[in-house]
Write a protein that holds these residues in place. Structure first.
Motif, PDB file in Angstrom:
ATOM      1  N   THR A  47       0.823  -1.211   0.000  1.00  0.00           N
ATOM      2  CA  THR A  47       0.000   0.000   0.000  1.00  0.00           C
ATOM      3  C   THR A  47       0.855   1.259   0.000  1.00  0.00           C
ATOM      4  O   THR A  47       0.597   2.210  -0.742  1.00  0.00           O
ATOM      5  CB  THR A  47      -0.937   0.006   1.224  1.00  0.00           C
ATOM      6  N   ILE A 107       2.413   1.778  -3.417  1.00  0.00           N
ATOM      7  CA  ILE A 107       1.426   2.324  -4.365  1.00  0.00           C
ATOM      8  C   ILE A 107       1.210   3.817  -4.110  1.00  0.00           C
ATOM      9  O   ILE A 107       1.205   4.632  -5.040  1.00  0.00           O
ATOM     10  CB  ILE A 107       0.091   1.561  -4.254  1.00  0.00           C
ATOM     11  N   LEU A 122      -7.562   7.442  -5.405  1.00  0.00           N
ATOM     12  CA  LEU A 122      -7.307   6.169  -4.728  1.00  0.00           C
ATOM     13  C   LEU A 122      -8.321   5.898  -3.620  1.00  0.00           C
ATOM     14  O   LEU A 122      -8.414   4.773  -3.127  1.00  0.00           O
ATOM     15  CB  LEU A 122      -5.894   6.169  -4.123  1.00  0.00           C
ATOM     16  N   LEU A 163     -11.201   4.210  -6.679  1.00  0.00           N
ATOM     17  CA  LEU A 163     -10.612   2.877  -6.511  1.00  0.00           C
ATOM     18  C   LEU A 163     -10.831   2.280  -5.119  1.00  0.00           C
ATOM     19  O   LEU A 163     -10.827   1.065  -4.968  1.00  0.00           O
ATOM     20  CB  LEU A 163      -9.104   2.942  -6.797  1.00  0.00           C
ATOM     21  N   LEU A 174      -8.767   2.164  -2.439  1.00  0.00           N
ATOM     22  CA  LEU A 174      -7.570   1.352  -2.280  1.00  0.00           C
ATOM     23  C   LEU A 174      -7.556   0.542  -0.986  1.00  0.00           C
ATOM     24  O   LEU A 174      -7.214  -0.649  -0.993  1.00  0.00           O
ATOM     25  CB  LEU A 174      -6.334   2.260  -2.340  1.00  0.00           C
ATOM     26  N   LEU A 187      -9.744  -2.804  -1.021  1.00  0.00           N
ATOM     27  CA  LEU A 187      -9.675  -3.778  -2.113  1.00  0.00           C
ATOM     28  C   LEU A 187      -9.693  -5.193  -1.533  1.00  0.00           C
ATOM     29  O   LEU A 187      -9.336  -5.399  -0.361  1.00  0.00           O
ATOM     30  CB  LEU A 187      -8.410  -3.555  -2.939  1.00  0.00           C
TER      31      LEU A 187
END
Length: 403
Positions: free
Chosen positions: A10, A13, A43, A48, A50, A53
């Motif tokens: 993480t 990213i 994000l 997304l 993040l 996920l």
């Protein structure tokens, strides 16, 4: 993947995306913070999501990233104090004082009024105004440098006003939380102010009389990165003391620690190293983490509120800081330039908003609106300031031609 590998992935990213977005932002003529903030929004739950996920199972991941980001806030405020050149600002201190103080008071009052108009509770309305009072002139300074007028009367006034603005906002922020958490009687206020004065007196006395000697002694010791480590330790202790002794926000202590280190002989050597530590890891995490908490989809239901806040954010700084500059002795064109240069909220506005959201004073809807204010004010300030400066330059050129 175990919890540590999930954290590692993480963070990788976040850092890759933050630096890439910052690079794109700079290529487009905007500050890197804008790109880091926007990529955090992408994000986050807006697109997304993040941190939720399927392969992310670490339930403490969001909290860990937030705490790393909070270290980034302290480092950011330490650097803000470290970079101040107080001696250069003395020649415009009258203009800076009027502009900085009115540039805080007017946004607070207008933000408070808007919050009340939209039915917010008193504390949230006041804190909304406090958030709008923050400013960040790093973007304006870049424009002034590009036009080679940073050391002009307008440039120095703008930098000085930002100093007054930052110090006043930080102190008011600390006073707000102290009063909100400790009651509101006259005795409570007196005790809080007494603790603030005690902390400020002790920390300034240590910084002026003891810190230079400590820095000289540490510099002579055969320890790797000794001055950098000392700076981080002092920053953390000042932050702790601000909270525990002074009933103030930790960022106040970090800012004051930077101010004290700016007076030492190691300032020039320390600045690039502390900046590398901050901007290489912690600060991008902070800006992205702010975006991770924002859901732009929630703004659709409060679009009028967002548009109103953006308008108030722009007008309150132009009016407050601009009128203050005029009272300080600048001409009307110079005053409007100072007021326009104070529009951008940047990282300072984000810090104040993040502190409020973390404390539960600001709702996610208001936090998202503040993110919109930061984005718009960041985009508006450079071209508006450049236009006003060009207008003044053209007027001066025409005046010379007539003579």
């Amino acid at each position: 993947m175990n919890s540590f590998l999930q954290l590692s992935l993480t963070l990788a990213i976040i850092l890759v995306m933050a630096k890439f977005a910052g690079y794109i932002s700079l290529r487009l003529g905007q500050p890197s913070v804008l790109g880091e903030l926007l990529v955090g929004v992408l994000l986050g739950p807006t697109l997304l999501n993040l941190l939720h996920l399927p392969f992310i199972e670490n339930e403490h991941l969001a909290e860990t990233i937030k705490e790393l980001g909070e270290l980034g806030v302290l480092l950011l405020m330490f650097i803000a104090g470290l970079e101040l050149h107080i001696d250069e600002l003395k020649q415009t201190r009258r203009v800076a004082a009027f502009s900085g103080v009115l540039g805080v008071i007017v946004p607070i009052l207008m933000g408070w009024a808007i919050g009340a108009l939209f039915g917010f509770e008193r504390n949230e309305s006041i804190f909304l105004g406090l958030t709008l009072a923050a400013t960040s002139v790093s973007i304006s300074a870049q424009t002034l440098m590009e036009m080679k007028v940073l050391r002009s009367r307008v440039g120095l006034s703008l930098l000085g006003a930002a100093v007054f603005d930052d110090i006043l906002v930080i102190l008011l922020l600390s006073l707000f939380f102290a009063l909100a958490g400790g009651g509101g009687s006259l005795l409570d206020v007196a005790l809080i102010l007494g603790r603030m004065i005690l902390f400020l007196s002790l920390s300034i006395a240590f910084g002026l009389f003891l810190l230079p000697g400590v820095v000289r002694w540490v510099r002579k010791q055969p320890v790797s990165q000794n001055t950098l480590t000392l700076a981080v330790i002092i920053m953390l202790f000042y932050g702790l003391a601000a909270e525990l002794v002074g009933s103030m926000a930790a960022i106040t202590g970090a800012f004051l620690a930077g101010l004290m280190f700016s007076r030492t002989a190691e300032r020039e050597n320390l600045e690039p190293r502390i900046s590398a530590l901050a901007y290489g890891f912690f600060v991008p995490i902070f800006f992205v983490d702010i975006g991770l908490e924002v859901n732009l989809g929630s703004l659709q239901s409060g679009l009028w509120f967002v548009l109103t806040i953006i308008l108030v954010a722009i007008l309150s700084k132009i009016l407050g800081a601009g009128l203050g500059a005029k009272l300080g002795g600048l001409t009307w064109p110079e005053s409007w330039q100072v007021g326009t240069g104070m529009i951008s909220r940047g990282e300072v506005g984000l810090i104040v908003a993040a502190v409020g959201a973390q404390a539960g004073v600001l709702s996610q809807e208001v936090l998202s609106a503040i993110i919109a204010v930061v984005i718009v004010s960041t985009l508006v300030t450079p071209p508006a300031l450049r236009f006003l400066l060009n207008q003044s330059a053209s007027a001066a050129k025409r005046s010379l031609e007539k003579e």
